[in-house]
Each structure stands twice: as C-alpha cells, then as structure tokens.
Design an enzyme around this catalytic site. Structure first.
Site, mmCIF file in Angstrom:
data_model
loop_
_atom_site.group_PDB
_atom_site.id
_atom_site.type_symbol
_atom_site.label_atom_id
_atom_site.label_comp_id
_atom_site.label_asym_id
_atom_site.label_seq_id
_atom_site.Cartn_x
_atom_site.Cartn_y
_atom_site.Cartn_z
ATOM 1 N N HIS A 49 -1.322 -7.356 6.607
ATOM 2 C CA HIS A 49 -0.568 -8.419 7.491
ATOM 3 C C HIS A 49 -1.571 -9.340 8.013
ATOM 4 O O HIS A 49 -2.563 -9.136 8.259
ATOM 5 C CB HIS A 49 0.194 -7.811 8.596
ATOM 6 C CG HIS A 49 1.445 -6.812 8.020
ATOM 7 N ND1 HIS A 49 2.777 -7.452 7.999
ATOM 8 C CD2 HIS A 49 1.398 -5.466 7.694
ATOM 9 C CE1 HIS A 49 3.315 -6.204 7.351
ATOM 10 N NE2 HIS A 49 2.565 -5.221 7.282
ATOM 11 N N SER A 340 2.931 0.593 11.173
ATOM 12 C CA SER A 340 2.685 -0.983 10.567
ATOM 13 C C SER A 340 2.207 -1.663 11.876
ATOM 14 O O SER A 340 2.771 -1.709 13.013
ATOM 15 C CB SER A 340 3.687 -1.660 9.908
ATOM 16 O OG SER A 340 3.461 -2.878 9.840
ATOM 17 N N CYS A 404 1.732 3.160 -20.854
ATOM 18 C CA CYS A 404 2.470 2.068 -20.029
ATOM 19 C C CYS A 404 1.223 1.246 -19.336
ATOM 20 O O CYS A 404 1.570 -0.123 -19.558
ATOM 21 C CB CYS A 404 3.380 2.515 -19.143
ATOM 22 S SG CYS A 404 4.652 3.507 -19.657
#
Lengths: 485, 420
Positions: A49, A340, A404
């Site tokens: 962030h 967070s 993958c």
C-alpha cells in the site's frame, strides 16, 4: 538460553528475525505450522500500500509509508518479486468528490508522495476496463504488488543464513515469566521448553492469547475474514494498476489487482468471525466479491477463476498496530494487531522491533552479516543460452514438472534443499509456484510427491499438503478395506 | 535448428493416429514430441475396458488400445522423443522444446498437429466454497494415483460431477475397498455415458443425485465432511436441502478443458464453447499448416472417435506438406443452432473435403424423441430421429461432398435439433 524468542514465522516474525540477525544475538523463531508463511501472511491482497488509508499519526500510517519506501531495497537484496504498478482509488458518479479529496489530504498528511486526482479521460487511457460509472480517481504512484510468500520466505531464509534458528511444527502451549527470563513450553518434544531473555509476540490472530499470558494490559484480536478469487494469467492484464474503491454504500468495497506473477486477484470481503482457524470460503462471500468487483471494473472474466481462498486479518480492538515492550512485562515485546497494511509495513516493523531489542539487550552489529539472499532461480526468466547452461550443469532444469506454470524439477529440488526447505506440496507450491496454475496441481501433484519422497527423503504416507494430518494417500490398493487396516 | 516436415505435439491416442496416418500418406519426416516418459497419453492410466469397440471391434483396456497404436507407429519407424516439453509454437511453425539431455532447442516444421489433450476442471475453477484441505482430487489425479502408483487417496468418498472419469473412479475406488457414498451432479442430467452410469454406479448401488452440488467442504487439514444441496433451475443451491456426508475424500469430475495454451501462443483462434481451436473440414486451424485433433480440439467420449479424427488430421497435414496451402476456395459455414452447441469442423471448403465428412457436435440439454436436422441454406437435406440426445453423448451428421458440389451458391449448413 536464547536472547530472543520470536513467536510466529509470518512476514512480521520473519522480518523481525532477519533485522535482528544483523546483531550478535542468539535468537529463535517458534512456529506452530510446518512452514513459514502459513497464516495471515499467505492469504491477503499481496499489495504494498502507498499509505493513504490509515489515520495520520497512527503506527499503521507511519510504518506503512516507511515500509513502502523500503520495499525496493528489500526486494533487491532479498530477491523478491515486487513491482510498483501504482494504485487507483476510484469513485463512481454516485459518490461525491469530497471523499477522494479527503483521502488525498490524509495521504499527504501521512507523507505519501505523488498523490493526485485523475479525470475520467485520463483514467480511461490508463485503465480501459474501469466500470462505466467510474468518473474520477486518486492515483498513488508508490502503490505496488509483491509476492507475500517470497517476501516472508526471503526474510526467513536470510535470517537462517545469519544464524537465527527456526523451530517449525512447534506450537506454543504456555508462556511464563521466570523473573529474568521467559519459559516457552511447546507441543513439539524436540523443543519442549525454550528459555529466552526476551520474547517477541508476532503470533498473528493469536497474538492476544500470547500477550494475555503475561501482560495485564489485555489485548483482544478479532479474526476478520477476507475472501478472494484468483484468476488465470489470461486475465492478468485486465487491469494494470491496483484498483481500490472509495468506500460507499456497499462498505469498503473490494480491490482488483494484477499479482506480481501475472494473475488477477479480486477481493477481499470483511467479515468478523469467532473461529481463528476459519479460513473457509463461503457462498455468500464469493458472491459479494463478484458483485462488488463490478462496481469498479467491467467485464471481469470470472470464468477464468482458478482458485478462491480466505485469509484472516488480526484486528485488534484499538484499531492500530500494537508494537513495543509491554509496560508491565519488561522484555516482552508485542508486534500485535498487524492487519492491513501489515505486509506493506513489515520491513519497517522488522527494523523497529530489532532496534528495540538491540537497545534492550545492548546488542552489537555483526561483522559478517549477509545482507543479500538469492531466491530460487527461475529458468523461465533467463535467456535461452542461460537456460541451456543451467540444464547442462543440472539436467533437472530441463524437466518440466508443473506444466501450467512451466516449473522445472530443478526449481523444486532447490525449494527442497535450501534453508527452511519445503517439506509439503504447499511448501513447494509457495516457493516455486508448481501447482499454483490453472490446473491447480492436478497434473503435477503426483510428480511432486515422488520428488519429495526421493529427495527429503520421506515416507509417501507422510507427504502432505501442508503438514499435520493433511496427507494425500491412505494406503496401498486393496489394503484399505481390510479389517486390520 | 532441426528441420522436420511434420511435428506432432503429444503422443497420446490423437498424436499417434495422426502420425501413423501422415506416414501412410507419404510423409517420412515426422516427429512426435511427448512430455511423459512413455507414449500413450492418458490411456495409460485408463485400465478399465471399453476401448476400441469401433476401431477394432473388440473391447480393450486403455493401455491395450494405446499399445496397438504404439506398435504400429514403431513398425512404421515414426520418430518420437519422450520426456520433452514443447514450450512454444510460433505461427511460423517453429517449435521450441525442452528436455533434460538437449536443453532448449528449436525445430522448424512445415506442418504441426496439435494433440495435447485436455485437463480437468479444478476445485478452484468451480469456486466451491469451504476449506481447502488435502483430500480433494480431480478424478483423473486419483486415477493416476490408484492405477499407476498403486496408492489409495482415501477411504470414504464423495464425488462431484458425473463425468466419465468420475464414474469410472467410483467403481474403481469401490473395487479397491473404498466406500463411495454419493455422486452429485449439478445438472439435471449426467455428464457421462449412459453405459458408465449403469456399470459404475447402478451395479454398485452408488446413488447419483442429479441437480445437486457441493456447498461446503469441512476439515482444515484433511477433508472431514462434504455438504451437498439440491439446486434450482438457476443452478443455485436451495436452502434447506443440505445433506452432510462424512468422508475423507472429494473427487471432482466436472468437465474437461482442452489445453490450448500453446495454440493460443501460436495465434490459433479458439472457440469459446469448446475451448478448442476453430477448424475447417481438414481440421486445420486459422493458422495455415497447423492442424488439431483429439481432446485438444474438443472433448470426446470415445477414444475411437479421437483416432478417427486424428487420422484425418494426419492425412490432411500430409496433403498440406505435399501440395501447399489450398488456393482461395469457396468456404461454407456450419451454423449450430437450436440446442446444437457447436460443431467440429465449423467451416467446410467443398473442394478440399473427402467424399463424406463427419461433423461432430454436442447438444446443450436432454432431448427425447427429437430429430437431428440438416439444412443447406433453407433447404432441408436430412432428418434423423434420435430417441434420446444428451450433452454427455457426442452426436454426428455425415455430409456428402456431392451434395455440396451440386449447390454452388450454398452459403450455410445449419445443423439443429427439432421436436416432433
């Protein structure tokens, strides 16, 4: 007697361990699970962030902005995938401009560099898939995306290389003060009791329990569940920036972001739950993710979902990080309530707590500290010549195991044999991405099991998804139906 | 860089049949590239019988069926390399592959046959809510563990999806001593062959619950229980219909997806319905000289049809190598409509087709006493009554070249199903 015992090998515990390992110190990390990065650190938005969200003056705000600024050096030194893709907080035509302006003001107070508002026209050029109702956004150029597994493992591996011991499969059962030191008792007979002069509490959603064993200043942590959907790499370029929603009628909203590995991640929800092990996804949660994501991004190719998951945020009642020595328990340091922007703040938390410990224990800097760590070599990121050189040295790099993600046997061998090496399929997966692609390990899991069986070596019946009872096979053919089995 | 006339990507039943056919049609320079340690593809783990009824008029196991094609390919001295992964196919038909001994290497081909097969839809792609413990396997992964490694993945089993592999594994796990408690199927009809429902479920008293899905998975480390619920016409769970089954294993058999990552890289156009390449009557993709067959093209029920289709792809690739690209020629579109979900091929160039062309397709729902009807523009050409058609069983229409040549103005062939 250890100088420091750190409880929890998530990104916070591992970052503290690494920053502490700069000093002459005898330290250990005590981890309940069979690997590092198995709790909150493994299931989150994988976002670095910018730091505009937290209230000015809080630890969250300070450490986020600081941690964000540190991330380039950390990623470089520890060989962690990280990209500053920039964040956008979008508002729709139903939302007024004041919300964005307030956020911008808050961000500037927090010291977030480069924030600005972008008009609809500018936005559409940047992100053609924004929802039609989006009219304006705040742009934060320092926002980024990181691999949380690699960040945690890099910190942990580097800490090991610098002398920190990690005790995995070691669940703390009691924590007592013995006057001049602490006694940690665990469920692992190999490390049944551990004595340490100081203790660091980085126990994630259980950090309240750990704190409350010793301190009268009680903490209360709520597990706040966030559910996500991860989309195939074919959808990875649907947006380039991390798209946040300005909080509105439907709550905080969900984000849509590319991951540093090229997938697309959508989520999270936010639901407070009682069960601190409640990492199950729910029909309602996944529906919410689907509905809310459409508010900011259109034409999301949700048929490209390859997995969904849930993580738990460690939300403390005070709504801020709790970091520092407990007032009533000298030598006991909390790194609690790390929700967070915990991942973004982890580098700064690591330094902050290591500095506190240095001062407390009068530690001196180590002369032979290894500042850098090399991650697993990714042949797919090398030139053809370099790949061929690698394969010549070690033919296992010519053998694709996970089709993958195109992961070679060489990478899996490296994941197993490096410090704190993988011992489970999830361990291999988080280190190499084998099994993390669109078939979700359908093809490679039997092959990875064979490699673990041969290389660790370990019994086929002990090979697990993630330690404990999460084993894969229960017996040989025809044996399981017998009365004696 | 090596030069090879025809590179075949995948050494399963499709790749083998294509190679044999190309060789028989005059191409000597052929290379099959196989990622596994042996030829035969997924057939090697399909040890049940029922293969080859059309091709050989006898019932073989999967490995036996593969062995016949492998023997034939070896007899014809067709070259193959094992343990080798194709990393990239260019639209210029340059192939980048990798293995332990040669590292990364390139091959320039004149033509390419895509025969990479398919993969299973995973739990993640199904977005099933609940925990993510060990004990959740795709049916094919469980099949590999049991049939090739000799290990049982669990003792008490719930199966979601009634695809053929799931049905086969219901019987297989039962025979090996596990208890299969229930098979839940989201749709109101089975995704598998009727004969597998009878032989793998009914014969072992395993209940099949149609219009049901998994709504919760319990167990943090290993699966402990699975809850299924009935779904409404919108395929959403109906509250109050939940049934909880204690079990240690959940097998998923919820559909197969053609594996076309390499094709996409080559610029091959893919169908949103089949997830396979869009092809013409020669099974050629939009990229000239790149052909596709088998489960990478569209998912088949029977390997016999794969072999037949692949034989055509091999023959057409041979013709392309010998004669070059077709000159501009008339192209007729096939229009699947009214319950016909797709057709393979999707276009026809009458000049290039054989005397007959088998057009294969699936319907999107169960149709009882309906007819398969073919129109040439507005003109009804054929009508064939079918007592039952279901999405789990592939259907076909055979077109005659003469009929198409007779109508030079023909634009569209429409294939549809019509009720009485």
């Amino acid at each position: 007697m250890y100088d420091v015992a750190i409880i929890g090998a998530g990104v916070v515990g591992s970052a503290i361990a690494r920053e502490l390992s700069r000093y002459d110190v005898k330290a250990c990390v005590v981890e309940r699970d069979e690997d590092v990065c198995t709790g909150t650190s493994k299931a989150n938005s994988a976002i670095v962030h910018a730091g505009f969200d937290a209230e000015p003056g809080t630890l969250k705000a300070q450490l986020n902005v600081k941690g964000n600024a540190m991330m380039d050096d950390i990623a470089k030194n520890l060989d962690v995938p990280f990209r500053r893709n920039g964040s956008l907080v979008v508002r729709t035509k139903e939302q007024d401009r004041a919300g964005l302006e307030k956020l911008l003001e808050k961000g500037e107070k927090n010291g977030v560099p480069g924030l600005k508002l972008l008009s609809e026209e500018e936005l559409r050029k940047l992100e053609p898939n924004l929802a039609d109702d989006v009219v304006e956004a705040m742009f934060a150029p320092t926002g980024g995306i990181v691999c949380p597994f690699h960040l945690t493992m890099a910190y942990a591996e580097n800490a090991v290389e610098n002398g920190v011991e990690f005790f995995l499969n070691t669940e703390l059962t009691s924590l007592k003060s013995k006057g001049d030191h602490f006694l940690l008792e665990t469920a692992n007979p190999a490390h049944a009791s551990i004595e340490a002069k100081t203790v660091v509490n980085a126990a994630g959603v259980y950090a309240d329990w750990v704190n409350n064993q010793l301190s009268e200043k009680k903490l209360h942590i709520t597990a706040r569940k966030g559910e996500y959907m991860l989309l195939d790499k074919t959808a990875g370029a649907h947006v380039d920036h991390t798209i946040f929603q300005l909080p509105g009628k439907m709550g905080k909203g969900v984000l849509v972001t590319p991951t540093v590995h090229g997938n697309l991640l959508v989520g999270p929800t936010a639901t407070d739950i009682e069960n601190k092990e409640g990492v199950n996804t729910t029909l309602d949660g996944l529906d919410q993710v689907t509905a809310k994501s459409a508010l900011s991004v259109k034409n999301l190719p949700l048929r490209e979902v390859i997995t969904s998951f849930a993580g738990l945020r460690a939300h403390e009642d005070s709504d801020d990080f709790i970091i520092g020595e407990a007032e009533d328990v000298p030598g006991f340091f909390n790194a609690a309530g790390i929700e967070s922007p915990g991942l973004s703040s982890a580098p700064a938390i690591g330094v902050m707590v290591a500095d506190l410990l240095r001062d407390k224990l009068s530690l001196s800097a180590k002369s032979d500290f290894k500042e850098t760590r090399k991650g697993i070599v990714r042949p797919s990121e090398l030139s053809a010549e370099e790949q061929n050189r690698l394969i010549k040295e070690n033919p296992a790099y010519g053998n694709i195991i996970c089709r993958c993600e195109m992961i070679t046997e060489g990478e899996i061998l490296d994941a197993i044999h490096r410090p704190l090496g993988a011992r489970s399929l999830d361990g291999v997966k988080r280190r190499t991405r084998a099994g993390m692609g669109r078939c979700q390990s359908g093809f490679c899991s039997p092959r990875t099991m064979e490699i673990l069986e041969r290389e660790v070596p370990m019994d086929i019946y002990a090979i697990s998804k993630s330690g404990g009872k999460s084993t894969f096979v229960v017996g040989k053919n025809k044996e399981i139906g017998r009365a004696d089995s | 860089m090596k030069n090879v006339d025809l590179v075949i990507v995948g050494g399963g039943p499709a790749g083998l049949a294509a190679a044999i056919s190309a060789k028989e049609n005059g191409i000597d320079s052929i290379l099959i590239i196989e990622r596994d340690k042996e030829l035969g593809g997924i057939l090697n783990q399909c040890i049940h019988n029922g293969f080859g009824l059309h091709t050989f008029k006898e019932e073989l196991t999967g490995p036996e069926y593969a062995a016949r094609f492998i023997a034939e390919a070896k007899k014809l001295n067709i070259k193959y390399i094992l343990n080798t992964m194709v990393m990239e196919i260019g639209s210029d038909k340059k192939i980048t592959a990798m293995n332990r001994s040669e590292g990364l290497f390139e091959i320039q081909a004149k033509a390419v046959v895509l025969a990479m097969g398919c993969r299973e839809r995973s739990r993640g792609a199904l977005n099933i809510p609940g925990y993510r413990p060990a004990g959740i396997y795709s049916a094919g992964t469980a099949q590999r563990l049991v049939n090739m490694e000799g290990y049982m993945p669990g003792k008490e089993v719930v199966i979601l999806g009634s695809g053929d592999i799931g049905l086969i594994m219901a019987r297989r796990m039962t025979l090996e001593g596990a208890k299969v408690k229930v098979v839940a199927e989201l749709m109101p009809y089975s995704g598998g062959l009727k004969r597998n429902i009878v032989q793998c479920l009914n014969d072992f008293d395993i209940p099949l619950k149609l219009s049901h899905t998994v709504v919760d998975i319990e167990g943090k480390e290993r699966v402990e229980a699975v809850t299924i619920a009935e779904v409404g016409p919108d395929r959403r769970p109906i509250a109050g219909t939940e049934e909880r089954y204690t079990c240690d294993t959940l097998l998923l058999s919820c559909g197969l997806i053609p594996e076309n990552e390499l094709s996409r890289g080559a610029g091959v156009e893919l169908s949103r319905i089949t997830s396979g390449p869009v092809v013409n009557e020669s099974l050629e993709t939009n990229i000239e000289g790149i052909f596709a067959c088998g489960n990478v093209l569209h998912v088949h029920d029977l390997v016999d049809y794969v072999s037949e289709e692949a034989k055509n792809a091999g023959k057409n690739a041979a013709a392309y190598i010998q004669n070059g690209a077709a000159r501009d020629t008339r192209t007729i579109a096939i229009n699947p409509t009214g319950g016909v979900r797709y057709t393979v091929p999707s276009t026809i160039r009458p000049d290039r087709m054989d005397d007959t062309l088998t057009v294969r397709f699936r319907v999107g729902d169960v149709y009882k006493n309906y007819s398969i009807v073919t129109y040439f523009d507005e003109e009804k050409i054929s009508e064939r009554k079918r007592p039952v058609m279901a999405p789990g069983e592939m259907e076909q229409v055979i077109l005659k070249k003469a009929d198409l040549l007779e109508r030079p103005g023909l634009k569209t062939v429409t294939i549809t199903v019509e009720g009485a």
